[in-house]
Design a protein around this motif. Structure first.
Motif, mmCIF file in Angstrom:
data_model
loop_
_atom_site.group_PDB
_atom_site.id
_atom_site.type_symbol
_atom_site.label_atom_id
_atom_site.label_comp_id
_atom_site.label_asym_id
_atom_site.label_seq_id
_atom_site.Cartn_x
_atom_site.Cartn_y
_atom_site.Cartn_z
ATOM 1 N N GLN A 172 0.822 -1.213 0.000
ATOM 2 C CA GLN A 172 0.000 0.000 0.000
ATOM 3 C C GLN A 172 0.852 1.256 0.000
ATOM 4 O OE1 GLN A 172 -2.513 -0.979 3.355
ATOM 5 N NE2 GLN A 172 -4.194 -1.541 1.995
ATOM 6 N N LYS A 173 1.962 1.195 0.728
ATOM 7 C CA LYS A 173 2.848 2.360 0.798
ATOM 8 C C LYS A 173 3.352 2.753 -0.594
ATOM 9 C CE LYS A 173 7.410 3.365 2.769
ATOM 10 N NZ LYS A 173 8.492 2.720 3.531
ATOM 11 N N TYR A 174 3.742 1.760 -1.392
ATOM 12 C CA TYR A 174 4.300 2.064 -2.716
ATOM 13 C C TYR A 174 3.222 2.216 -3.782
ATOM 14 C CZ TYR A 174 8.799 1.392 -0.607
ATOM 15 O OH TYR A 174 9.884 1.545 0.201
ATOM 16 N N ALA A 175 2.135 1.443 -3.681
ATOM 17 C CA ALA A 175 1.071 1.526 -4.688
ATOM 18 C C ALA A 175 0.388 2.881 -4.678
ATOM 19 C CB ALA A 175 0.044 0.415 -4.453
ATOM 20 N N ALA A 176 0.406 3.572 -3.522
ATOM 21 C CA ALA A 176 -0.290 4.852 -3.392
ATOM 22 C C ALA A 176 0.495 6.027 -3.979
ATOM 23 C CB ALA A 176 -0.600 5.131 -1.925
ATOM 24 N N LYS A 177 1.707 5.788 -4.449
ATOM 25 C CA LYS A 177 2.547 6.897 -4.897
ATOM 26 C C LYS A 177 2.034 7.588 -6.150
ATOM 27 C CE LYS A 177 6.881 5.483 -2.724
ATOM 28 N NZ LYS A 177 6.941 6.640 -1.794
ATOM 29 N N GLU A 178 1.487 6.833 -7.102
ATOM 30 C CA GLU A 178 0.969 7.466 -8.324
ATOM 31 C C GLU A 178 -0.164 6.628 -8.901
ATOM 32 O OE1 GLU A 178 4.423 7.438 -10.943
ATOM 33 O OE2 GLU A 178 3.800 5.504 -11.763
ATOM 34 N N GLY A 179 -1.022 7.269 -9.703
ATOM 35 C CA GLY A 179 -2.106 6.556 -10.375
ATOM 36 C C GLY A 179 -3.028 5.876 -9.380
ATOM 37 N N ASP B 233 7.145 1.641 -12.162
ATOM 38 C CA ASP B 233 7.996 2.546 -11.380
ATOM 39 C C ASP B 233 7.807 2.322 -9.881
ATOM 40 O OD1 ASP B 233 9.101 3.697 -13.583
ATOM 41 O OD2 ASP B 233 7.874 5.515 -13.535
ATOM 42 N N GLU B 234 6.560 2.117 -9.481
ATOM 43 C CA GLU B 234 6.297 1.862 -8.061
ATOM 44 C C GLU B 234 6.911 0.536 -7.628
ATOM 45 O OE1 GLU B 234 2.048 4.253 -7.584
ATOM 46 O OE2 GLU B 234 2.053 2.193 -8.283
ATOM 47 N N LEU B 235 6.787 -0.471 -8.485
ATOM 48 C CA LEU B 235 7.404 -1.761 -8.167
ATOM 49 C C LEU B 235 8.913 -1.621 -8.023
ATOM 50 C CD1 LEU B 235 6.973 -4.901 -7.881
ATOM 51 C CD2 LEU B 235 7.744 -5.030 -10.250
ATOM 52 N N LYS B 236 9.499 -0.835 -8.918
ATOM 53 C CA LYS B 236 10.947 -0.633 -8.872
ATOM 54 C C LYS B 236 11.369 -0.048 -7.524
ATOM 55 C CE LYS B 236 14.498 1.870 -11.464
ATOM 56 N NZ LYS B 236 14.670 2.871 -12.533
ATOM 57 N N LEU B 237 10.665 0.987 -7.072
ATOM 58 C CA LEU B 237 10.965 1.596 -5.775
ATOM 59 C C LEU B 237 10.792 0.583 -4.641
ATOM 60 C CD1 LEU B 237 9.190 5.084 -5.941
ATOM 61 C CD2 LEU B 237 11.640 4.651 -5.713
ATOM 62 N N LEU B 238 9.699 -0.163 -4.714
ATOM 63 C CA LEU B 238 9.412 -1.151 -3.670
ATOM 64 C C LEU B 238 10.529 -2.189 -3.580
ATOM 65 C CD1 LEU B 238 5.958 -2.892 -3.147
ATOM 66 C CD2 LEU B 238 8.086 -4.162 -2.989
ATOM 67 N N ILE B 239 10.899 -2.734 -4.732
ATOM 68 C CA ILE B 239 11.932 -3.778 -4.745
ATOM 69 C C ILE B 239 13.274 -3.222 -4.289
ATOM 70 C CG2 ILE B 239 13.238 -5.375 -6.218
ATOM 71 C CD1 ILE B 239 10.422 -6.304 -5.925
ATOM 72 N N GLN B 240 13.630 -2.045 -4.808
ATOM 73 C CA GLN B 240 14.935 -1.479 -4.449
ATOM 74 C C GLN B 240 15.018 -1.156 -2.965
ATOM 75 O OE1 GLN B 240 15.227 1.809 -7.206
ATOM 76 N NE2 GLN B 240 16.382 0.599 -8.704
ATOM 77 N N SER B 241 13.910 -0.724 -2.380
ATOM 78 C CA SER B 241 13.931 -0.326 -0.978
ATOM 79 C C SER B 241 13.746 -1.496 -0.023
ATOM 80 C CB SER B 241 12.824 0.696 -0.693
ATOM 81 O OG SER B 241 12.888 1.746 -1.604
ATOM 82 N N GLU B 242 12.852 -2.430 -0.402
ATOM 83 C CA GLU B 242 12.452 -3.477 0.550
ATOM 84 C C GLU B 242 13.065 -4.841 0.248
ATOM 85 O OE1 GLU B 242 10.622 -2.536 3.094
ATOM 86 O OE2 GLU B 242 9.957 -0.580 2.348
ATOM 87 N N PHE B 243 13.271 -5.138 -1.032
ATOM 88 C CA PHE B 243 13.752 -6.476 -1.398
ATOM 89 C C PHE B 243 14.922 -6.422 -2.373
ATOM 90 C CE2 PHE B 243 9.165 -6.666 -0.572
ATOM 91 C CZ PHE B 243 9.107 -7.627 0.424
ATOM 92 N N PRO B 244 15.958 -5.640 -2.043
ATOM 93 C CA PRO B 244 17.058 -5.465 -3.014
ATOM 94 C C PRO B 244 17.725 -6.793 -3.381
ATOM 95 C CG PRO B 244 17.664 -4.605 -0.854
ATOM 96 C CD PRO B 244 16.198 -4.911 -0.801
ATOM 97 N N SER B 245 17.643 -7.772 -2.504
ATOM 98 C CA SER B 245 18.295 -9.049 -2.807
ATOM 99 C C SER B 245 17.627 -9.768 -3.973
ATOM 100 C CB SER B 245 18.309 -9.956 -1.566
ATOM 101 O OG SER B 245 17.002 -10.234 -1.153
ATOM 102 N N LEU B 246 16.362 -9.414 -4.289
ATOM 103 C CA LEU B 246 15.673 -10.051 -5.416
ATOM 104 C C LEU B 246 16.281 -9.647 -6.755
ATOM 105 C CD1 LEU B 246 11.885 -9.838 -4.479
ATOM 106 C CD2 LEU B 246 13.402 -11.807 -4.346
ATOM 107 N N LEU B 247 16.995 -8.533 -6.775
ATOM 108 C CA LEU B 247 17.564 -8.083 -8.043
ATOM 109 C C LEU B 247 18.996 -8.574 -8.247
ATOM 110 C CD1 LEU B 247 16.101 -4.474 -8.358
ATOM 111 C CD2 LEU B 247 15.379 -6.556 -9.498
ATOM 112 N N LYS B 248 19.470 -9.374 -7.299
ATOM 113 C CA LYS B 248 20.760 -10.020 -7.527
ATOM 114 C C LYS B 248 20.525 -11.305 -8.301
ATOM 115 C CE LYS B 248 22.831 -7.982 -3.467
ATOM 116 N NZ LYS B 248 22.516 -8.078 -2.045
ATOM 117 N N GLY B 249 21.552 -11.776 -8.980
ATOM 118 C CA GLY B 249 21.373 -12.993 -9.752
ATOM 119 C C GLY B 249 20.618 -12.725 -11.033
ATOM 120 N N PRO B 250 19.931 -13.734 -11.560
ATOM 121 C CA PRO B 250 19.380 -13.639 -12.914
ATOM 122 C C PRO B 250 18.122 -12.778 -13.032
ATOM 123 C CG PRO B 250 18.850 -15.763 -11.959
ATOM 124 C CD PRO B 250 19.714 -15.035 -10.965
ATOM 125 N N SER B 251 17.445 -12.478 -11.928
ATOM 126 C CA SER B 251 16.192 -11.738 -12.011
ATOM 127 C C SER B 251 16.428 -10.264 -12.280
ATOM 128 C CB SER B 251 15.403 -11.864 -10.710
ATOM 129 O OG SER B 251 14.737 -13.081 -10.661
#
Ligand SMILES: [Ca+2]
Ligand SMILES: [Ca+2]
Length: 79
Positions: free
Chosen positions: A15-22, A30-48
């Motif tokens: 809800q915190k990130y989904a409420a940012k726009e639209g 863009d909201e997903l990008k912020l969410l992942i970078q802030s809360e789950f940065p480890s998901l962007l390591k490796g092949p994902s």
């Protein structure tokens, strides 16, 4: 770093990130990008990449991620 979160935490994070726009109940890429970078940065390591993750999350292909879509995929990957 652990990515494990309770369902309540997942909801408040979504809800915190989904409420940012639209639509406040849908995550744009863009909201997903912020969410992942802030809360789950480890998901962007490796092949994902963010593109892969967004495609996997947006199961009905409407270009946004609902909480149901978010939760379904995160149950699989964020345990
Ligand atoms: Ca939004
Ligand atoms: Ca969707």
């Amino acid at each position: 770093m652990s990515t494990k979160k309770s369902p309540e935490e997942m909801k408040s994070i979504f809800q915190k990130y989904a409420a940012k726009e639209g639509d406040p109940n849908q995550l744009s890429k863009d909201e997903l990008k912020l969410l992942i970078q802030s809360e789950f940065p480890s998901l962007l390591k490796g092949p994902s990449t963010l593109d892969n993750l967004f495609k996997e999350l947006d199961q009905n292909g409407d270009g946004e991620v609902s909480f149901e879509e978010f939760l379904t995929v995160f149950k699989k990957i964020a345990q």
